[in-house]
Scaffold this motif. Structure first.
Motif, PDB file in Angstrom:
ATOM      1  N   ILE A 267       0.838  -1.216   0.000  1.00  0.00           N
ATOM      2  CA  ILE A 267       0.000   0.000   0.000  1.00  0.00           C
ATOM      3  C   ILE A 267       0.868   1.259   0.000  1.00  0.00           C
ATOM      4  N   THR A 268       1.848   1.282   0.924  1.00  0.00           N
ATOM      5  CA  THR A 268       2.716   2.464   1.032  1.00  0.00           C
ATOM      6  C   THR A 268       3.518   2.659  -0.246  1.00  0.00           C
ATOM      7  N   GLY A 269       4.040   1.550  -0.795  1.00  0.00           N
ATOM      8  CA  GLY A 269       4.840   1.632  -2.024  1.00  0.00           C
ATOM      9  C   GLY A 269       4.022   2.088  -3.208  1.00  0.00           C
ATOM     10  N   ALA A 270       2.784   1.602  -3.321  1.00  0.00           N
ATOM     11  CA  ALA A 270       1.916   1.986  -4.445  1.00  0.00           C
ATOM     12  C   ALA A 270       1.614   3.488  -4.410  1.00  0.00           C
ATOM     13  N   LEU A 271       1.336   4.009  -3.189  1.00  0.00           N
ATOM     14  CA  LEU A 271       1.071   5.446  -3.038  1.00  0.00           C
ATOM     15  C   LEU A 271       2.301   6.274  -3.412  1.00  0.00           C
ATOM     16  N   SER A 272       3.490   5.746  -2.999  1.00  0.00           N
ATOM     17  CA  SER A 272       4.736   6.463  -3.343  1.00  0.00           C
ATOM     18  C   SER A 272       4.994   6.436  -4.837  1.00  0.00           C
ATOM     19  N   ALA A 273       4.667   5.306  -5.503  1.00  0.00           N
ATOM     20  CA  ALA A 273       4.873   5.200  -6.952  1.00  0.00           C
ATOM     21  C   ALA A 273       3.950   6.142  -7.701  1.00  0.00           C
ATOM     22  N   ILE A 274       2.695   6.283  -7.190  1.00  0.00           N
ATOM     23  CA  ILE A 274       1.719   7.170  -7.840  1.00  0.00           C
ATOM     24  C   ILE A 274       2.199   8.618  -7.782  1.00  0.00           C
ATOM     25  N   THR A 275       2.792   9.001  -6.646  1.00  0.00           N
ATOM     26  CA  THR A 275       3.265  10.389  -6.484  1.00  0.00           C
ATOM     27  C   THR A 275       4.612  10.616  -7.150  1.00  0.00           C
ATOM     28  N   GLY A 276       5.244   9.504  -7.656  1.00  0.00           N
ATOM     29  CA  GLY A 276       6.520   9.622  -8.357  1.00  0.00           C
ATOM     30  C   GLY A 276       7.734   9.572  -7.441  1.00  0.00           C
ATOM     31  N   ALA A 277       7.510   9.263  -6.151  1.00  0.00           N
ATOM     32  CA  ALA A 277       8.643   9.191  -5.197  1.00  0.00           C
ATOM     33  C   ALA A 277       9.569   8.031  -5.542  1.00  0.00           C
ATOM     34  N   ILE A 278       9.021   6.913  -6.042  1.00  0.00           N
ATOM     35  CA  ILE A 278       9.824   5.764  -6.473  1.00  0.00           C
ATOM     36  C   ILE A 278       9.301   5.292  -7.813  1.00  0.00           C
ATOM     37  N   SER A 279      10.148   4.569  -8.555  1.00  0.00           N
ATOM     38  CA  SER A 279       9.728   4.044  -9.858  1.00  0.00           C
ATOM     39  C   SER A 279       8.994   2.711  -9.679  1.00  0.00           C
ATOM     40  N   VAL A 280       8.368   2.229 -10.748  1.00  0.00           N
ATOM     41  CA  VAL A 280       7.673   0.936 -10.713  1.00  0.00           C
ATOM     42  C   VAL A 280       8.674  -0.182 -10.451  1.00  0.00           C
ATOM     43  N   GLY A 281       9.853  -0.071 -11.057  1.00  0.00           N
ATOM     44  CA  GLY A 281      10.898  -1.080 -10.833  1.00  0.00           C
ATOM     45  C   GLY A 281      11.333  -1.130  -9.383  1.00  0.00           C
ATOM     46  N   GLN A 282      11.442   0.059  -8.741  1.00  0.00           N
ATOM     47  CA  GLN A 282      11.817   0.113  -7.325  1.00  0.00           C
ATOM     48  C   GLN A 282      10.711  -0.472  -6.443  1.00  0.00           C
ATOM     49  N   LEU A 283       9.441  -0.229  -6.821  1.00  0.00           N
ATOM     50  CA  LEU A 283       8.316  -0.823  -6.081  1.00  0.00           C
ATOM     51  C   LEU A 283       8.382  -2.349  -6.168  1.00  0.00           C
ATOM     52  N   SER A 284       8.650  -2.864  -7.394  1.00  0.00           N
ATOM     53  CA  SER A 284       8.795  -4.313  -7.578  1.00  0.00           C
ATOM     54  C   SER A 284       9.922  -4.846  -6.706  1.00  0.00           C
ATOM     55  N   CYS A 285      11.035  -4.080  -6.689  1.00  0.00           N
ATOM     56  CA  CYS A 285      12.192  -4.468  -5.855  1.00  0.00           C
ATOM     57  C   CYS A 285      11.793  -4.494  -4.380  1.00  0.00           C
ATOM     58  N   PHE A 286      11.028  -3.479  -3.935  1.00  0.00           N
ATOM     59  CA  PHE A 286      10.610  -3.388  -2.533  1.00  0.00           C
ATOM     60  C   PHE A 286       9.713  -4.563  -2.128  1.00  0.00           C
ATOM     61  N   LEU A 287       8.792  -4.911  -3.034  1.00  0.00           N
ATOM     62  CA  LEU A 287       7.896  -6.037  -2.726  1.00  0.00           C
ATOM     63  C   LEU A 287       8.679  -7.353  -2.616  1.00  0.00           C
ATOM     64  N   THR A 288       9.682  -7.504  -3.490  1.00  0.00           N
ATOM     65  CA  THR A 288      10.553  -8.692  -3.405  1.00  0.00           C
ATOM     66  C   THR A 288      11.297  -8.703  -2.078  1.00  0.00           C
ATOM     67  N   TYR A 289      11.804  -7.523  -1.658  1.00  0.00           N
ATOM     68  CA  TYR A 289      12.520  -7.417  -0.381  1.00  0.00           C
ATOM     69  C   TYR A 289      11.600  -7.724   0.807  1.00  0.00           C
ATOM     70  N   ALA A 290      10.346  -7.311   0.675  1.00  0.00           N
ATOM     71  CA  ALA A 290       9.394  -7.593   1.758  1.00  0.00           C
ATOM     72  C   ALA A 290       9.269  -9.096   1.966  1.00  0.00           C
ATOM     73  N   ASN A 291       9.225  -9.834   0.833  1.00  0.00           N
ATOM     74  CA  ASN A 291       9.187 -11.304   0.925  1.00  0.00           C
ATOM     75  C   ASN A 291      10.488 -11.859   1.475  1.00  0.00           C
ATOM     76  N   GLN A 292      11.621 -11.310   0.979  1.00  0.00           N
ATOM     77  CA  GLN A 292      12.941 -11.757   1.431  1.00  0.00           C
ATOM     78  C   GLN A 292      13.103 -11.498   2.929  1.00  0.00           C
ATOM     79  N   TYR A 293      12.598 -10.338   3.377  1.00  0.00           N
ATOM     80  CA  TYR A 293      12.736  -9.940   4.775  1.00  0.00           C
ATOM     81  C   TYR A 293      11.927 -10.838   5.708  1.00  0.00           C
TER      82      TYR A 293
END
Length: 580
Positions: A267-293
């Protein structure tokens, strides 16, 4: 015995791990390399996603370069994980080898009082089963905790490098996972401890029933044995189910928390991607890290069952290893040499339990070459006296002297080397007949072994065995009769030829004809040797130099056979009850 919790057990385990610290460091390094490369892969994947801007606008050249990097990362990660597992195996099996070796040495140094008061099955369970269970838990613990700890730390650093705000969501929800796992773990430890103790009772019962199967069947004890087994089995089932139930809910509970983490990141990452704070690729990376974590939390919670069991088993092993050892020989203990056979007991008192006195103020003087017979009713202290002479137990008061020296000032090894012992209860080991006879003299030649067997009148039945002296026999003696087993034990003494002999009902299981022949061999063997003969059949001790008549822990009469008969006392009554 001092009771310690998991913290104390963990500190003891760490002491055993210390010699393998170089493997621990290597394992951590390989774990770190493996984790960092594993976490670098999502960054590459995110870059590849960012290369796909839209239809017809894909940078394939850059994507192929990224894929080549990813392949190299995967190969190096696999090698690092393999090397880490090798290090973990070295640590685990090295620690287990050291513990088992020390436990077995402890068994060798325990006083006879411990062996007499503890079921053999329980001791076997501690040294074999409990150590094995501990080994499994330790190996799994190393494999999961090393990579898990590094993964959690490294993932957080990687996430912080991309976006601090989303990383804080992860950090704030994480403690809930620790709380859930810790809450359940506390309740599983006691269950596994009880499970381990009950399993030891089961091992003890099975060991007892297998070792005495003939007695069980002869006395129709099978049904009662089955009932006892069922009761222990039901108890074990109860503890096992409760332990597994508590430990099994850890994983689903932590997975629920981990899904909350993933949802928060999404949720937080999607909102940040919409506002342009992070790219879609970075959001994908973050979701992968969430699983890794969250993955290590799932793995560690899955290991909780094994670890609780491992700590419970380790505590039982350490409790065994911390039992009071046999009193060590004094630093200035004397090595007994040139033994003639002078023995004396001065005001000796002894009891197995303080509240039940047995031997009281016992005095005895034995000269070299004397043949001393000990008779008396069951429980009067005959075998106890033998245990004290061999220093299997130490006297409570008074002293026993050999060659004028208190036996507590002698080394046990040199004292016992001068005794030859044949007991009513035979003992054999899983080996050839020749090795069983040569147990006290391993360097004996085959010719010496055969001469000893002939002296013991065992040679004829040995030669009838399938492979003669090379025939393998089990600890129970296999197809050998009780009398044949006793003859092998007699042959051991015939081979050793010690200066002092102890014969405790040494011919009780032998037929009359063979007994007469063995008695003649004993008469020859006892010439010039101090001998103690414990006997119920008084016909075997008529020629003794002195007969000690014991009753209630005291020597109430002593003298030769004829002297005691003429006194008309307790010995005469014993003798007449057998022959008149």
């Amino acid at each position: 015995m001092h009771k310690e919790g998991k913290k104390g057990t963990l500190m003891k385990v760490l002491r055993y791990i210390r010699p393998y610290m170089h493997y621990v460091i290597l394992s951590l390094l390989f774990a770190a390399l493996s984790v960092i490369l594993t976490l670098y892969a999502p960054i590459l994947l995110g870059e590849a996603i960012d290369c796909i801007v839209g239809k017809g606008n894909v940078d394939f050249g850059e994507i192929f370069l990224i894929l080549e990097k990813t392949a190299c990362v995967i190969i190096v990660t696999g090698i690092a994980q393999w090397l880490m597992n090798l290090c973990n195996n070295q640590i685990t099996y090295g620690v287990v080898k050291d513990i088992r070796l020390k436990a077995f040495k402890k068994l060798e140094n325990l006083p006879l009082s411990y062996v007499d008061s503890h079921a053999s099955g329980d001791t076997i369970s501690r040294i074999i089963t409990d150590v094995e269970q501990f080994s499994d838990g330790l190996l799994m613990g190393f494999s999961q905790f090393f990579t898990g700890a590094v993964t959690i730390l490294a993932t957080l650093l990687f996430m912080l490098s991309i976006d601090v705000k989303i990383s804080l969501v992860v950090v704030l929800i994480t403690p809930l996972s620790f709380f859930v796992a810790g809450f359940i773990a506390k309740r599983t430890y006691m269950m596994f401890k009880k499970q381990s103790e009950t399993r030891a009772k089961m091992t003890s019962l099975v060991n007892e029933m297998v070792g005495n199967q003939k007695v069980v069947q002869a006395f129709g004890y099978g049904r009662r044995a089955s009932k006892r087994f069922d009761e222990i089995n039901d108890t074990l089932k109860g503890y096992s189910l409760r332990a597994i139930f508590f430990s099994s809910i850890t994983n689903p509970s932590t997975r629920f928390v981990n899904n909350l983490v993933y949802m928060g990141v999404g949720i937080t990452g999607a909102l940040s991607a919409i506002t342009g704070a992070i790219s879609v690729g970075q959001l994908s990376c973050f979701l992968t890290y969430a699983n890794q974590y969250t993955k290590p939390f799932n793995e560690i919670s899955g290991v909780v069952t094994e670890l609780q069991n491992a700590f419970a088993c380790a505590k039982r092993v350490f409790d065994f290893m911390e039992e009071e050892p046999e009193t060590p020989d004094d630093a200035d203990a004397v090595v007994l040499k040139e033994v003639e056979g002078n023995l004396s007991l001065c005001n000796v008192s002894f009891s197995y339990k303080k509240e039940t006195p047995l031997l009281k103020d016992l005095n005895l003087e034995v000269k070299p070459g004397q043949k001393i017979a000990i008779v008396g009713p069951t429980g009067c202290g005959k075998t106890t006296l033998i245990n004290l002479l061999m220093r299997f137990y130490d006297v409570n008061q008074g002293e026993i002297r050999m060659e004028g020296i208190d036996i507590r000032r002698l080394t046990r090894k040199s004292l016992r080397e001068n005794y030859g012992m044949v007991l009513q209860e035979t003992w054999l080991k899983s080996a050839t007949i020749a090795e069983n006879i040569a147990y006290g003299k391993p360097d004996a030649t085959m010719e010496e072994i055969m001469v000893a067997a002939k002296e013991a009148h065992a040679h004829s039945f040995i030669m009838r065995m399938p492979e003669g002296y090379d025939t393998m026999i089990s600890e129970e003696g296999g197809s050998l009769s009780q009398g044949q087993k006793q003859l092998l034990c007699i042959a051991r003494v015939m081979l050793r030829l010690p200066p002092v002999l102890i014969l405790d009902e040494a011919t009780s299981s032998i037929d009359t004809r063979t007994e007469i022949q063995v008695q003649k061999a004993f008469e020859k063997l006892m010439e010039g040797r101090t001998s103690f003969i414990v006997a119920h059949r008084l016909s075997t001790i008529r020629t003794a130099d002195r007969i000690l008549v014991m009753k209630d822990g005291n020597i109430i009469e002593q003298g030769t056979h004829d002297e005691l008969l003429s006194q008309g006392g307790f010995y005469k009554n014993l003798y007449e009850s057998q022959f008149l």
